[in-house]
Design a protein around this motif. Structure first.
Motif, PDB file in Angstrom:
ATOM      1  N   VAL A 285     -58.251   4.609  22.570  1.00 51.39           N
ATOM      2  CA  VAL A 285     -57.412   5.109  23.661  1.00 51.39           C
ATOM      3  C   VAL A 285     -56.061   4.379  23.563  1.00 51.39           C
ATOM      4  O   VAL A 285     -56.022   3.153  23.528  1.00 51.39           O
ATOM      5  CB  VAL A 285     -58.071   4.871  25.031  1.00 51.39           C
ATOM      6  N   GLY A 286     -54.995   5.139  23.485  1.00 51.63           N
ATOM      7  CA  GLY A 286     -53.669   4.558  23.268  1.00 51.63           C
ATOM      8  C   GLY A 286     -53.157   4.814  21.862  1.00 51.63           C
ATOM      9  O   GLY A 286     -51.955   4.706  21.603  1.00 51.63           O
ATOM     10  N   GLY A 287     -54.063   5.129  20.949  1.00 51.40           N
ATOM     11  CA  GLY A 287     -53.672   5.438  19.578  1.00 51.40           C
ATOM     12  C   GLY A 287     -52.826   4.333  18.954  1.00 51.40           C
ATOM     13  O   GLY A 287     -53.058   3.144  19.204  1.00 51.40           O
ATOM     14  N   LYS A 288     -51.855   4.736  18.162  1.00 51.61           N
ATOM     15  CA  LYS A 288     -51.065   3.743  17.440  1.00 51.61           C
ATOM     16  C   LYS A 288     -50.070   3.017  18.351  1.00 51.61           C
ATOM     17  O   LYS A 288     -49.464   2.042  17.904  1.00 51.61           O
ATOM     18  CB  LYS A 288     -50.354   4.406  16.257  1.00 51.61           C
ATOM     19  N   THR A 289     -49.925   3.470  19.601  1.00 48.50           N
ATOM     20  CA  THR A 289     -49.058   2.693  20.491  1.00 48.50           C
ATOM     21  C   THR A 289     -49.684   1.327  20.795  1.00 48.50           C
ATOM     22  O   THR A 289     -49.006   0.451  21.326  1.00 48.50           O
ATOM     23  CB  THR A 289     -48.764   3.416  21.824  1.00 48.50           C
ATOM     24  N   MET A 290     -50.964   1.155  20.455  1.00 46.63           N
ATOM     25  CA  MET A 290     -51.595  -0.153  20.638  1.00 46.63           C
ATOM     26  C   MET A 290     -51.045  -1.179  19.652  1.00 46.63           C
ATOM     27  O   MET A 290     -51.290  -2.381  19.797  1.00 46.63           O
ATOM     28  CB  MET A 290     -53.112  -0.034  20.432  1.00 46.63           C
ATOM     29  N   ARG A 291     -50.361  -0.706  18.627  1.00 47.60           N
ATOM     30  CA  ARG A 291     -49.939  -1.623  17.563  1.00 47.60           C
ATOM     31  C   ARG A 291     -48.513  -1.347  17.073  1.00 47.60           C
ATOM     32  O   ARG A 291     -48.105  -1.897  16.086  1.00 47.60           O
ATOM     33  CB  ARG A 291     -50.892  -1.464  16.368  1.00 47.60           C
ATOM     34  N   TRP A 292     -47.749  -0.472  17.756  1.00 44.80           N
ATOM     35  CA  TRP A 292     -46.457  -0.069  17.184  1.00 44.80           C
ATOM     36  C   TRP A 292     -45.438  -1.201  17.313  1.00 44.80           C
ATOM     37  O   TRP A 292     -45.567  -2.109  18.136  1.00 44.80           O
ATOM     38  CB  TRP A 292     -45.938   1.225  17.819  1.00 44.80           C
ATOM     39  N   GLY A 293     -44.392  -1.105  16.477  1.00 42.93           N
ATOM     40  CA  GLY A 293     -43.356  -2.133  16.466  1.00 42.93           C
ATOM     41  C   GLY A 293     -42.378  -2.005  17.615  1.00 42.93           C
ATOM     42  O   GLY A 293     -41.528  -2.871  17.805  1.00 42.93           O
ATOM     43  N   ARG A 294     -42.457  -0.914  18.391  1.00 43.38           N
ATOM     44  CA  ARG A 294     -41.683  -0.666  19.607  1.00 43.38           C
ATOM     45  C   ARG A 294     -40.210  -0.334  19.357  1.00 43.38           C
ATOM     46  O   ARG A 294     -39.439  -0.242  20.289  1.00 43.38           O
ATOM     47  CB  ARG A 294     -41.823  -1.834  20.584  1.00 43.38           C
TER      48      ARG A 294
END
Lengths: 529, 185
Positions: free
Chosen positions: A104-113
């Motif tokens: 849940v959250g997909g790659k936003t859990m690990r993105w560089g922002r």
């Protein structure tokens, strides 16, 4: 407790695209069901502080576990999608690094922002150099959505007033640069090249799970179902429109079906296309919504030359420099093919740069005591750059279903075929030469340089394969991310991109998804879908 | 079974528990407490066993460890940290190409390498003094040496012994600490 089939829209995926679609639709009163292939991560229960020497593999990670995920460390290995459960194929001489998170959250859990807007150099790319296709939207169409997405994610940075890097509604970062960064910025300026502060979402975690989904759930109109691996979309035999979703429970492998008035597909660039290709039917023999034949084609990403140059700042050696000499970083704005045309390539590239840190021992032709002494001497003196370059969308770079290989749930996998071409090679080489000129102009010593990009996919910016367009014969989606063929189907992730520039794509996915969500809500309200 | 007893059974309570006065039940008995116990990892109590490399290969690897990372500045050597034993384990777990790279590289160093004098040993690993290139050396032996250098340094610097030495030299704990994410079913 949720009721069965008590929703209007099924959203597939919970990352940037799905999260924003849920946020937008529920605020407009639309009842949504979100299916996420992975589990819910609990930040309290599922993580703990650990020392590297307490890990079973001393930080190396279990050998062979992630042959394609260079980003995975032994600390966060359990966050990345398991490559054995989720296989894919490629030709032996065309390695593709598909980096995924299923949670849940997909790659936003690990993105560089990093949160840059695309410009009309991208949206109207064909007008600039004649290659490819223009987007069916321009910056002016998306600007109102960027304006709303940036504050939601507390994006900070500095507006420069440059057409190739549009300004945003951001928190202004007017912090001082370190002396080494000031020297680098001055060197770039002397070359006529603009730099700026990093522009990124604030906070340690700016994810769908803490920025988008809580508000959507608070409306009472969103139901989130984790561990729901989508197999395919079902289609009404009479109308050819989507009428539901087949999914399988990740843990038990039990199959389910849910009805839908409309579907928003946001399972990530390649997963969404895989679902559409796996949803072929009598009405849609080549994949759902693929009358154009473009579905699966025009795969691209952004090439990365990681550590295109590594330098040392001589005055910092031995810890002798002033306290504000080292530290910080920034971004070199695209400068190629903006005001004048290059001979060897079209489009452009950017760099991230960072000051501080100690160069890796592998760069030093030393060992033993001399190596340790030199590492001590170079402690904190490093200055490095990474190139991020635009990749041209070409028809031949594509994905297709490989029926001979199935994943853990028996779903046919993707065969991925992407190669970089002469344009990307020329751009990468140019980026190395320009980086060297910038660094030498700043008085830095060059320790290492190269222009070899990482394999396609490794930048985690895979884009295209379900592109938007004004012409239904050349594209899968219209300007609102709506299928040309199937009006109650929207695809709101990176697969919809027509071109990608060199800017990190997440902010544009957010803006596109918000715009598509409003369009879908209006269509439902009017009874058009 | 009486109704009250049935309810207690469903709730998982012993039949006698409900009969105890509230004062007695408020102080948890030891069987209801779950304190965190002090535990240790295997490498604090045992030495890593060597199961992959031959005796000569392992002797060559230990020599290489001595050359790559000797004890300096109050920090332990690679061999003080058990780097060679750890790499025996890591390479055993690694894909076949890595195993081949190591085995052939150590065989090339040969049985005499472990006892070689400084000049002879330096000559044997001379490719480590070649300038860095992104692609790395094409010669498998040079590639092995570069890989071994990187692995030995990481194995040593990520060890408990190295962290303890670092924490003695500076304030605070030594070594990398980060969030470890548990597997989620």
């Amino acid at each position: 407790m949720a009721k069965k089939n008590d929703h209007d829209v099924v959203i597939i995926g919970s990352g940037a695209g799905g999260g924003m679609a849920a946020h937008t639709l529920t605020k407009l009163g639309v009842k949504c069901l979100m299916l996420e292939a992975g589990p819910m991560i609990d930040f309290e229960k599922d993580r703990t502080l650990a020392a590297v020497h307490d890990l079973p593999y001393r930080g190396f990670g279990r050998p062979g576990r992630f042959p394609h995920v260079t980003q995975a460390s032994e600390f966060d290995a359990n966050l990345w999608a398991d490559e054995q459960e989720n296989p894919y194929t490629y030709a032996k001489d065309e390695p593709y690094y598909w980096v995924r998170i299923r949670a849940v959250g997909g790659k936003t859990m690990r993105w560089g922002r990093a949160s840059w807007r695309l410009s009309d150099y991208e949206f109207a790319c064909k007008d600039h150099d004649g290659f490819g296709e223009n987007w069916p939207v321009r910056l002016a169409d998306l600007a109102p959505y960027y304006d709303r997405a940036e504050p939601m994610f507390s994006v900070s940075g500095r507006n420069e007033g440059l057409p190739q890097l549009p300004d945003g509604k951001i928190l202004i970062d007017d912090s001082n640069d370190s002396l080494s960064v000031q020297r680098f910025v001055a060197s770039c300026k002397a070359m006529g090249i603009h730099t700026t502060k990093p522009r990124r979402a604030s906070g340690t975690l700016a994810a769908s799970t803490n920025v988008l989904l809580p508000g959507a759930l608070a409306t009472g109109k969103l139901t989130v179902v984790p561990n729901a691996v989508v197999r395919s979309l079902s289609v009404d035999a009479n109308t050819g429109r989507v009428n539901g979703v087949h999914f399988v429970d990740r843990r038990s492998k039990r199959d389910f079906h849910v009805k839908a008035r409309a579907v928003v597909l946001s399972a990530s660039t390649l997963e969404s296309t895989r679902i559409l290709l796996n949803s072929a039917s009598r009405q849609h023999p080549n994949g759902l919504g693929n009358s154009s034949g473009a579905l699966g084609h025009y795969l691209f990403d952004q090439f990365y030359v990681k550590g295109v140059i590594t330098c040392t700042v001589p005055e910092a050696k031995g810890g002798k420099g002033p306290r504000n000499l080292m530290g910080g970083g920034g971004y070199v704005v695209r400068f190629r093919n903006v005001d004048k045309r290059e001979k060897n390539f079209i489009r452009g590239y950017t760099y991230d740069f960072g000051s501080g840190g100690t160069p890796s021992p592998r760069l030093l032709p030393l060992y033993g005591e001399p190596l340790m002494k030199e590492l001590e001497n170079l402690r904190g003196t490093g200055f490095s750059m990474t190139t991020m370059g635009e990749v041209l969308p070409r028809f031949e770079n594509h994905v297709r279903i490989n029926k001979d290989v199935k994943d853990h749930w028996g779903i046919p996998v993707l065969h991925i075929s992407q190669k970089y071409g002469a344009n990307e090679h020329a751009m990468a080489k140019d980026s190395m030469e320009q980086a060297e000129a910038m660094c030498r102009g700043a008085g830095f010593e060059v320790l290492a340089k190269h222009h070899q990009f990482v394999p396609p996919g490794e930048s985690i910016h895979e884009l295209g394969t379900c592109r938007m367009g004004s012409d239904p014969k050349k594209s899968v989606l219209n300007g609102f991310n709506q299928s040309h063929d199937v009006r109650n189907l929207y695809v709101v992730d990176g697969s919809s991109f027509v071109s990608g520039g060199a800017q990190n794509p997440t902010l544009t996915i957010l803006a596109l998804s918000m715009r598509a969500g409003e369009h879908l809500a209006e269509g439902l309200r009017k009874g058009e879908l | 079974m009486k109704r009250r007893t049935i309810i207690r059974s469903i709730a998982g309570l012993p039949a006698a528990a409900a009969a105890l006065p509230a004062q007695t039940t408020s102080a948890p008995s030891p069987t209801e407490q779950f304190p965190k116990l002090a535990l240790e990892g295997p490498d604090t109590v045992g030495d890593g066993a060597v199961r992959f490399f031959t005796k000569d290969q392992f002797a060559a690897l230990r020599k290489l460890c001595d050359l790559i990372l000797p004890a300096t500045g109050g920090r332990p050597s690679a061999n003080d940290t058990g780097a060679a034993e750890f790499l025996d384990f890591l390479v055993r777990e690694s894909p076949a190409p890595v195993q081949t790279l190591y085995r052939e590289g150590l065989d090339r160093l040969g049985a005499g390498f472990a006892a070689a004098g400084p000049a002879q040993a330096e000559a044997a690993i001379a490719p480590l003094k070649a300038a860095w290139t992104y692609a790395g050396p094409s010669d498998p032996f040079a590639r092995f040496l570069q890989q071994a250098k990187s692995d030995i340094l990481q194995a040593a610097m990520s060890s408990r012994e190295y962290a303890e030495a670092a924490s003695r030299g500076r304030r605070g704990a030594g070594g990398l600490t980060n969030y470890f994410w548990r597997a989620v079913d």
